[in-house]
Write a protein that holds these residues in place. Structure first.
Motif, PDB file in Angstrom:
ATOM      1  N   TYR A   1       6.387  62.785 -15.139  1.00  0.00           N
ATOM      2  CA  TYR A   1       6.201  62.855 -13.682  1.00  0.00           C
ATOM      3  C   TYR A   1       7.525  62.649 -12.946  1.00  0.00           C
ATOM      4  O   TYR A   1       7.880  63.425 -12.043  1.00  0.00           O
ATOM      5  N   PHE A   2       8.268  61.632 -13.331  1.00  0.00           N
ATOM      6  CA  PHE A   2       9.550  61.378 -12.676  1.00  0.00           C
ATOM      7  C   PHE A   2      10.561  62.481 -12.974  1.00  0.00           C
ATOM      8  O   PHE A   2      11.374  62.847 -12.124  1.00  0.00           O
ATOM      9  N   GLY A   3      10.491  63.013 -14.201  1.00  0.00           N
ATOM     10  CA  GLY A   3      11.426  64.080 -14.551  1.00  0.00           C
ATOM     11  C   GLY A   3      11.210  65.318 -13.708  1.00  0.00           C
ATOM     12  O   GLY A   3      12.174  65.933 -13.219  1.00  0.00           O
ATOM     13  N   LEU A   4       9.960  65.718 -13.513  1.00  0.00           N
ATOM     14  CA  LEU A   4       9.663  66.894 -12.703  1.00  0.00           C
ATOM     15  C   LEU A   4       9.912  66.659 -11.213  1.00  0.00           C
ATOM     16  O   LEU A   4      10.057  67.612 -10.452  1.00  0.00           O
ATOM     17  N   GLN A   5       9.935  65.382 -10.829  1.00  0.00           N
ATOM     18  CA  GLN A   5      10.283  65.052  -9.450  1.00  0.00           C
ATOM     19  C   GLN A   5      11.799  64.970  -9.251  1.00  0.00           C
ATOM     20  O   GLN A   5      12.273  64.596  -8.178  1.00  0.00           O
ATOM     21  N   LYS A   6      12.531  65.327 -10.325  1.00  0.00           N
ATOM     22  CA  LYS A   6      14.001  65.325 -10.298  1.00  0.00           C
ATOM     23  C   LYS A   6      14.565  63.950  -9.971  1.00  0.00           C
ATOM     24  O   LYS A   6      15.525  63.807  -9.208  1.00  0.00           O
ATOM     25  N   PHE A   7      13.909  62.920 -10.536  1.00  0.00           N
ATOM     26  CA  PHE A   7      14.435  61.556 -10.439  1.00  0.00           C
ATOM     27  C   PHE A   7      15.527  61.416 -11.504  1.00  0.00           C
ATOM     28  O   PHE A   7      15.253  61.431 -12.694  1.00  0.00           O
ATOM     29  N   TYR A   8      16.768  61.277 -11.077  1.00  0.00           N
ATOM     30  CA  TYR A   8      17.905  61.422 -11.979  1.00  0.00           C
ATOM     31  C   TYR A   8      18.007  60.309 -13.002  1.00  0.00           C
ATOM     32  O   TYR A   8      18.673  60.463 -14.024  1.00  0.00           O
ATOM     33  N   TYR A   9      17.365  59.193 -12.765  1.00  0.00           N
ATOM     34  CA  TYR A   9      17.431  58.084 -13.713  1.00  0.00           C
ATOM     35  C   TYR A   9      16.205  58.030 -14.624  1.00  0.00           C
ATOM     36  O   TYR A   9      15.965  57.033 -15.293  1.00  0.00           O
ATOM     37  N   ALA A  10      15.405  59.102 -14.634  1.00  0.00           N
ATOM     38  CA  ALA A  10      14.205  59.119 -15.474  1.00  0.00           C
ATOM     39  C   ALA A  10      14.539  58.976 -16.948  1.00  0.00           C
ATOM     40  O   ALA A  10      13.751  58.433 -17.732  1.00  0.00           O
ATOM     41  N   SER A  11      15.713  59.446 -17.355  1.00  0.00           N
ATOM     42  CA  SER A  11      16.096  59.359 -18.771  1.00  0.00           C
ATOM     43  C   SER A  11      16.212  57.914 -19.239  1.00  0.00           C
ATOM     44  O   SER A  11      16.108  57.636 -20.442  1.00  0.00           O
ATOM     45  N   LEU A  12      16.429  56.986 -18.307  1.00  0.00           N
ATOM     46  CA  LEU A  12      16.517  55.576 -18.688  1.00  0.00           C
ATOM     47  C   LEU A  12      15.179  55.036 -19.183  1.00  0.00           C
ATOM     48  O   LEU A  12      15.129  53.975 -19.812  1.00  0.00           O
ATOM     49  N   LEU A  13      14.093  55.756 -18.885  1.00  0.00           N
ATOM     50  CA  LEU A  13      12.763  55.312 -19.303  1.00  0.00           C
ATOM     51  C   LEU A  13      12.393  55.779 -20.705  1.00  0.00           C
ATOM     52  O   LEU A  13      11.349  55.374 -21.233  1.00  0.00           O
ATOM     53  N   ILE A  14      13.223  56.640 -21.292  1.00  0.00           N
ATOM     54  CA  ILE A  14      12.912  57.169 -22.628  1.00  0.00           C
ATOM     55  C   ILE A  14      12.719  56.068 -23.666  1.00  0.00           C
ATOM     56  O   ILE A  14      11.835  56.170 -24.526  1.00  0.00           O
ATOM     57  N   PRO A  15      13.496  54.966 -23.649  1.00  0.00           N
ATOM     58  CA  PRO A  15      13.289  53.918 -24.678  1.00  0.00           C
ATOM     59  C   PRO A  15      11.931  53.215 -24.597  1.00  0.00           C
ATOM     60  O   PRO A  15      11.503  52.623 -25.592  1.00  0.00           O
ATOM     61  N   LEU A  16      11.253  53.288 -23.441  1.00  0.00           N
ATOM     62  CA  LEU A  16       9.998  52.537 -23.304  1.00  0.00           C
ATOM     63  C   LEU A  16       8.942  52.939 -24.336  1.00  0.00           C
ATOM     64  O   LEU A  16       8.424  52.079 -25.063  1.00  0.00           O
ATOM     65  N   PRO A  17       8.562  54.219 -24.451  1.00  0.00           N
ATOM     66  CA  PRO A  17       7.560  54.562 -25.465  1.00  0.00           C
ATOM     67  C   PRO A  17       8.047  54.318 -26.880  1.00  0.00           C
ATOM     68  O   PRO A  17       7.253  53.981 -27.770  1.00  0.00           O
ATOM     69  N   ILE A  18       9.351  54.458 -27.101  1.00  0.00           N
ATOM     70  CA  ILE A  18       9.894  54.204 -28.446  1.00  0.00           C
ATOM     71  C   ILE A  18       9.751  52.732 -28.805  1.00  0.00           C
ATOM     72  O   ILE A  18       9.306  52.378 -29.915  1.00  0.00           O
ATOM     73  N   LEU A  19      10.112  51.846 -27.868  1.00  0.00           N
ATOM     74  CA  LEU A  19       9.985  50.412 -28.115  1.00  0.00           C
ATOM     75  C   LEU A  19       8.519  50.010 -28.287  1.00  0.00           C
ATOM     76  O   LEU A  19       8.199  49.153 -29.127  1.00  0.00           O
ATOM     77  N   SER A  20       7.632  50.605 -27.500  1.00  0.00           N
ATOM     78  CA  SER A  20       6.210  50.292 -27.638  1.00  0.00           C
ATOM     79  C   SER A  20       5.692  50.716 -29.013  1.00  0.00           C
ATOM     80  O   SER A  20       4.905  49.995 -29.641  1.00  0.00           O
ATOM     81  N   PHE A  21       6.131  51.874 -29.480  1.00  0.00           N
ATOM     82  CA  PHE A  21       5.713  52.337 -30.800  1.00  0.00           C
ATOM     83  C   PHE A  21       6.232  51.406 -31.889  1.00  0.00           C
ATOM     84  O   PHE A  21       5.504  51.062 -32.833  1.00  0.00           O
ATOM     85  N   ILE A  22       7.489  50.995 -31.773  1.00  0.00           N
ATOM     86  CA  ILE A  22       8.061  50.070 -32.772  1.00  0.00           C
ATOM     87  C   ILE A  22       7.308  48.741 -32.766  1.00  0.00           C
ATOM     88  O   ILE A  22       7.011  48.169 -33.823  1.00  0.00           O
TER      89      ILE A  22
END
Length: 664
Positions: A583-604
């Motif tokens: 959602y944030f990526g399609l809204q062109k929120f430039y810092y959305a990439s900082l959220l990528i670790p969240l699902p990875i950390l949750s999975f770990i």
């Protein structure tokens, strides 16, 4: 849905809830209703209103709602506490940031989600899950009796006696006693009818007619035709005939209907725990051993299903569930059209004159979509529980967990994706047809429009749903109706008010649906967070009261539901994080990439929990089994607790039950 419809539905649901609370406060203090509002206490021999000040204050019950006993119930409230804590923390952090953003239509959002897992709770639950380690194991896939052995019972006895010469106690062979069960149920029916006839006879005795009037019955079809006879004499004769018939069938069942499964009992808990997780044969499809659940949990007829048949059933059931998920997408997609009447008019133009009536339009938008969705999903848990048992699962609690696990995919696919996709496609079909590449963008942009539907859905669930749960109006009406017109004996009255259990197979499934909805829409429509807090907050409070006063557990699995629940909370969080990232990526929120670790950390985190904590819920722990007990158990009492009612007779010698168990 416009603001008027939303406020109308919310106000109506709140008014219904307050009315039901007042009804509960008034009716729960009447002595004649105690069996409906306090059956748990009555069955425990406690005074229902002991320690309470008589008051019609509709909120007084909140002060006396205490933590209920039972590990399964405790685990369920850990689940409610966990989700409630996440939502409260999210509300504190997100609402001050996201509500102003939503109001001003700004798209730049910085968000952090914190999830916690109480290590102390996990450790305590691990101990509790093994606190009821039995001395028995279930043995399935027993090979054919070899030469030299006369019966399956002798074969199992010699096999385990050779492996565990010092701790083996006794074995009990599963038998095909379906016919014995039918005869026993017939016998119990005659006993109830006899008790009813005797009660009617006693009630007919009055001062004017001391001898009373003996009841009669017609012996034909359904008591509607045939010769008329004395009911008491008739049922006494039928009972004597059926007892003789049952005793003959018991002997046949015990000697000639032995199956390829058994319960094996040991005098040592450590040995039983070790045997339950050890391989006893080189071939996986013979001598399969697993921990034995308590007698009321076992699904006896599943114990005799062979290994490869169980595997085939499992895959077939999974295929059926997958097809059912696809099937349910069709009606759910149509339901999503009701979220706005504009979509409905486009689908069915002939109803436009009706929709123009403002009062009717408000009612349709406010109530119909939510009620339709609830009806659709009310039917699911029972179907999924039936399919889970069809797999060959050996215990009730495991079947409940399996059914709840299957249910999890329905809200993800049918509600979250179905309503979202359905609502979007109905609104933007022409735009997407002209530009198919814009599907994802339109989908994300339409998410806030679908949130109103879920807001009213949640308000219906926690105001009306929990209001009916607390007031127990339906069970109350049914009880008084049966008591006045149907019940004659004390046993019949008890059956009329028997409350059943908390119903984890439906409650956990419905709660997980709310978890997914609230998590995934919490950033898109932050107003949904307080609704989620209300749902789980009211649930935590009301269900504590119900678990303490009303519901009686039908079995105890010692908290084995927790890994299942915890996994799905994490899955919901990961789905939420991915939704937020897209959602944030399609809204062109430039810092959305900082959220990528969240699902990875949750999975770990989930992976670590699965490896470190979950095995203790699946297999007996030897060091816990080795704890000394206060007193030596009565092994014969444990053994006899597994004997089914249809094979239990005082007229038959005890040794004849060594190879008897039920097959329902």
């Amino acid at each position: 849905m416009d603001l008027t419809s939303f406020v109308t539905s919310l106000g109506t649901y709140f008014g219904i809830f307050m009315g039901l609370m007042i009804v509960y406060a008034f009716l729960s203090w009447r002595a004649g209703n105690n069996v409906v509002y306090y059956p748990n206490k009555i069955l425990k021999g406690l005074e229902p209103l002991e320690g309470k000040n008589k008051s019609c204050n509709p909120f007084i019950w909140m002060k006396v709602a205490l933590l209920p006993s039972g590990v399964d119930t405790a685990v369920y409230f850990v689940f409610l506490n966990t989700v409630l804590s996440i939502l409260v923390l999210s509300a504190v952090i997100l609402l001050p940031v996201l509500l102003p953003v939503a109001v001003t239509d700004e798209r730049v959002v910085k968000e952090s989600l914190t999830s916690h897992y109480n290590q102390t709770v996990v450790d305590e639950l691990q101990k509790l899950t093994m606190g009821n380690i039995t001395f028995a194991v279930v043995v399935r896939d027993i090979p054919a009796v070899p030469l030299g052995e006369t019966t399956t019972e002798e074969y199992v006895h010699s096999y385990f006696k050779a492996i565990y010469p010092d701790t083996y106690y006794k074995c009990m062979i599963v038998t095909d006693n379906r016919k014995a069960n039918r005869i026993w149920e017939e016998l119990e029916g005659y006993k109830k009818q006899l008790a009813r006839a005797e009660t009617v006879f006693q009630m007919s005795k009055t001062n004017a007619k001391l001898e009373g009037t003996r009841p009669t019955i017609k012996t034909g079809l359904l008591g509607l035709c045939g010769s008329k006879v004395d009911s008491i004499e008739y049922y006494n004769d039928r009972i004597n005939e059926t007892v003789t018939k049952l005793e003959a069938e018991q002997k046949i069942t015990q000697s000639k209907k032995q199956q390829n499964a058994a319960l094996v009992f040991f005098t040592s808990r450590v040995v039983a725990a070790s045997a339950a997780q050890s391989l006893h044969a080189q071939m996986v499809d013979t001598w399969s051993v697993s921990p034995a659940a308590e007698p009321r949990q076992l699904i006896w007829h599943n114990l005799t299903i062979k290994y490869f048949e169980r595997e085939l059933r499992k895959y077939l059931v999974h295929a059926i569930v997958a097809l059912t998920i696809v099937f349910y997408m069709v009606p759910i997609s149509f339901i999503s059209a009701f979220t706005t009447l504009q979509n409905l008019v486009e689908l069915a133009p002939f109803i436009e004159p009706v929709v123009r009536i403002k009062a009717l339009r408000t009612v349709l938008e406010a109530y119909l979509p939510q009620l339709a969705l609830i009806i659709f999903f009310y039917l699911l848990p029972k179907l999924l529980l039936y399919l889970s048992k069809l797999e060959g699962i050996p215990t009730q609690s495991q079947a409940v967990r399996a059914a709840s696990g299957k249910y999890f995919y329905f809200p993800v696919v049918n509600v979250f994706l179905g309503v979202t996709l359905g609502g979007t496609l109905y609104r933007t079909f022409k735009l997407i047809e002209d530009n198919p590449k814009s599907l994802l963008s339109w989908l994300v942009m339409s998410l806030p429009d679908n949130a109103t539907f879920f807001l009213t859905y949640l308000s219906l669930k926690f105001f009306v749903g929990y209001g009916l749960e607390l007031s127990r109006l339906v069970p109350l009406i049914l009880y008084h109706f049966k008591r006045k017109y149907i019940c004659k004996t004390e046993a019949e009255c008890k059956e009329a008010w028997a409350p059943g259990d908390l119903g984890y197979e439906t409650r956990v499934s419905e709660d997980m649906l709310i978890v997914i909805i609230v998590f995934c829409y919490s950033v898109i429509a932050p107003l949904i967070i307080p609704f989620g807090v209300l749902y789980f907050g009211l649930g935590w409070l009301i269900l504590r009261n119900q678990a303490l006063n009303v519901y009686v557990p039908t079995f105890e699995s010692n908290g084995r539901m927790w890994p299942h629940i915890h996994n799905r909370i994490l899955a919901s969080l990961i789905l939420y994080q991915v939704t937020m990232l897209v959602y944030f990526g399609l809204q062109k929120f430039y810092y959305a990439s900082l959220l990528i670790p969240l699902p990875i950390l949750s999975f770990i985190y989930g992976f670590v929990c699965a490896k470190k904590f979950y095995p203790a819920f699946e297999r007996p722990i030897l060091e816990v089994a080795a704890y000394s007990m206060r007193e030596a158990p009565d092994m014969e009492l444990i053994f006899r607790s597994f004997i089914p009612p249809s094979l239990n007779s005082e007229k038959i010698d005890d040794e004849n039950f060594e190879d008897s168990i039920s097959k329902f």
